[in-house]
Design an enzyme around this catalytic site. Structure first.
Site, short mmCIF file in Angstrom:
data_model
loop_
_atom_site.label_atom_id
_atom_site.label_comp_id
_atom_site.label_asym_id
_atom_site.label_seq_id
_atom_site.Cartn_x
_atom_site.Cartn_y
_atom_site.Cartn_z
N ASP A 97 0.75 -1.17 -0.02
CA ASP A 97 0.04 -0.04 -0.08
C ASP A 97 0.72 1.12 0.04
O ASP A 97 2.02 1.28 0.46
CB ASP A 97 -0.98 0.12 1.25
CG ASP A 97 -0.17 -0.33 2.59
OD1 ASP A 97 0.66 -1.01 2.67
OD2 ASP A 97 -0.76 0.47 3.40
N GLU A 160 0.02 -1.53 5.68
CA GLU A 160 1.05 -0.99 6.67
C GLU A 160 0.69 0.33 7.13
O GLU A 160 1.02 0.67 8.21
CB GLU A 160 2.42 -1.10 5.92
CG GLU A 160 3.54 -0.96 7.06
CD GLU A 160 3.95 0.61 7.35
OE1 GLU A 160 4.64 0.73 8.46
OE2 GLU A 160 3.66 1.37 6.59
ZN LIG Z 1 6.54 2.28 4.22
#
Ligand SMILES: [Zn+2]
Length: 437
Positions: A97, A160
């Protein structure tokens, strides 16, 4: 160092164009989080490529995890290549992401334009360049035919940027980041080609609510404003806690050095009635929803407290609660509640851990200089590897300049991509008992 090592480094140098092309292909898939766009396509780009190279590939959707739904499935990919039995597993983990591009770009954020040594795009630095470098590293290792014992793994994981619960957190819960499956983890976050990140500061997120009594806004003396009480609390944070935090210094080499003290940020404050969406028309008259005259009965602030290894989580919580209790004793009508949102302890991989020493030797070999050992001001997916996977053999090492992450015109240097890929290949080879020790 021997002929195998030299051949491996040359093999990666020869794949410079391929490394750039893979980084571009990854950047061109706009995996923006939130909401978590195009994860499946990005996971498949990696998985199908590695499957063709002989890796066993699994796609693991975090069904039921926060954010997962059929329009935005949280799909992770794990690819594994087995060497001779009896060795250990080196795992490279990267998050798929990226954050939204935001304003201020002079390059198309998803075109992955190359200008000179720079490859521009959202995620080029954080961290699709690092993922591509790790893929080229493991492919070169496999193709080199150097006998090694153990296994190589690559994972591309989601979310994340929003805590990693459907990504590394989810996989760690299934045992994907624990022995006997995995022994050493390298996360190619953009810390710089000659820096090894051993861990991060701790974090405590909490929502503090102050309470009041609702009344007509023209007669506020008949009520009790929760916003006024919050103001008193925020004032104490500024004038009392803030100076104390700035004096607490850690011996851990956190970068940038400003983060070697404890910090507190107030992420948001919401008080009284919900925000109204009114605008002014051409004549300057308000149109849309208008506010009503009310004394605020509730005000909430979200605190982001980052703490150093020399502090304890209990101590961090207790000093906030002590301030609130003191206000309750001294300020008429003051009442409060605290809700914890999340917490992670500081993490620090031992300086003499094999993954640290192997990467340090590889940096010295590839770049001709000694590495710098650092720690990160904020957490990243290492927190799940340590807490849920119970594996402390984990570092962050990868190409890119950390300060560029999340900024407009984010880029990764192509020379840095190649060098970091060489370092990753060499470090993995050493950890798996291959040549090059
Ligand atoms: Zn990162």
């Amino acid at each position: 160092m021997n002929a195998n090592t030299d051949a491996l480094l040359a093999r990666i140098e020869d794949r410079r164009e391929e490394l750039v092309a893979l980084t571009q292909a990854l950047v061109r898939i706009p995996t923006i989080n939130p909401p978590g766009d195009a994860y499946e396509a990005c996971a498949h780009l990696l998985g199908e490529r590695l499957q063709r190279r002989g890796f066993q590939v699994q796609y693991l959707r975090a069904t039921g995890a926060p954010g997962d739904n059929d329009s935005h499935p949280r799909v992770n990919v794990v690819a594994r290549f087995e060497g001779r039995p009896g060795g250990e597993c080196v795992h490279f983990n990267g998050h798929l992401d990226v954050v939204e591009p935001g304003p201020g770009w002079t390059h198309d954020p998803f075109a992955a334009t190359v200008v000179g040594d720079r490859l521009y795009g959202r995620g080029s630095c954080d961290m699709k360049g690092g993922i591509a470098a790790s893929v080229i590293a493991v492919e070169a290792l496999v193709d080199a035919g150097i006998p090694f014992a153990g296994a190589l793994e690559i994972s591309g994981t989601v979310d994340e940027e929003s805590g990693g619960y459907a990504g590394v957190g989810y996989l760690a819960g299934l045992g994907y980041f624990s022995p006997p499956r995995v022994h050493h983890v390298i996360i190619p976050e953009p810390l710089g080609v000659d820096r090894i990140c051993l861990g991060h500061r701790g974090v405590w997120w909490a929502e503090v609510e102050t309470r009041g009594r609702i009344a007509h806004g023209s007669m506020p003396f008949l009520g009790d404003s929760a916003i006024g009480h919050m103001g008193a609390f925020l004032h104490r944070l500024e004038t009392d806690l803030g100076p104390r935090l700035r004096q607490r210094r850690t011996a851990v080499p956190v970068e940038p050095p400003g983060a070697r003290a404890s910090t507190l940020n107030v992420n948001s404050v919401h008080g009284g009635q919900a925000e109204q969406r009114f605008a002014m028309d051409a004549e300057g008259r308000p149109v849309g929803e208008l506010p009503a005259p009310l004394v605020a009965h509730s005000c909430r602030a979200v605190l982001d407290r980052r703490f150093i290894a020399e502090e304890t989580l209990d101590g961090v919580k207790a000093e906030i609660v002590a301030m609130l209790d003191e206000l309750k004793r001294t300020r008429p009508g003051f009442d409060y509640g605290v809700r914890e949102i999340m917490s992670f302890l500081p993490s620090a991989t031992p300086r003499d851990a094999p993954v640290v020493e192997a990467t340090a030797r590889a940096i010295a070999r590839v770049l001709g200089r000694e590495p710098q050992f650092i720690a990160s001001p904020g957490t990243y997916d290492q927190k799940h590897v340590v807490r849920t996977g119970r594996l402390d053999q984990c570092i962050a090492y990868g190409p890119g300049i950390l300060d560029l992450a999340h900024q407009p015109d984010e880029y990764v240097g192509i020379e840095a991509l190649v060098h970091s890929s060489q370092v990753m290949a060499l470090a993995a080879l050493q950890l798996m008992g291959g040549a090059g020790r």
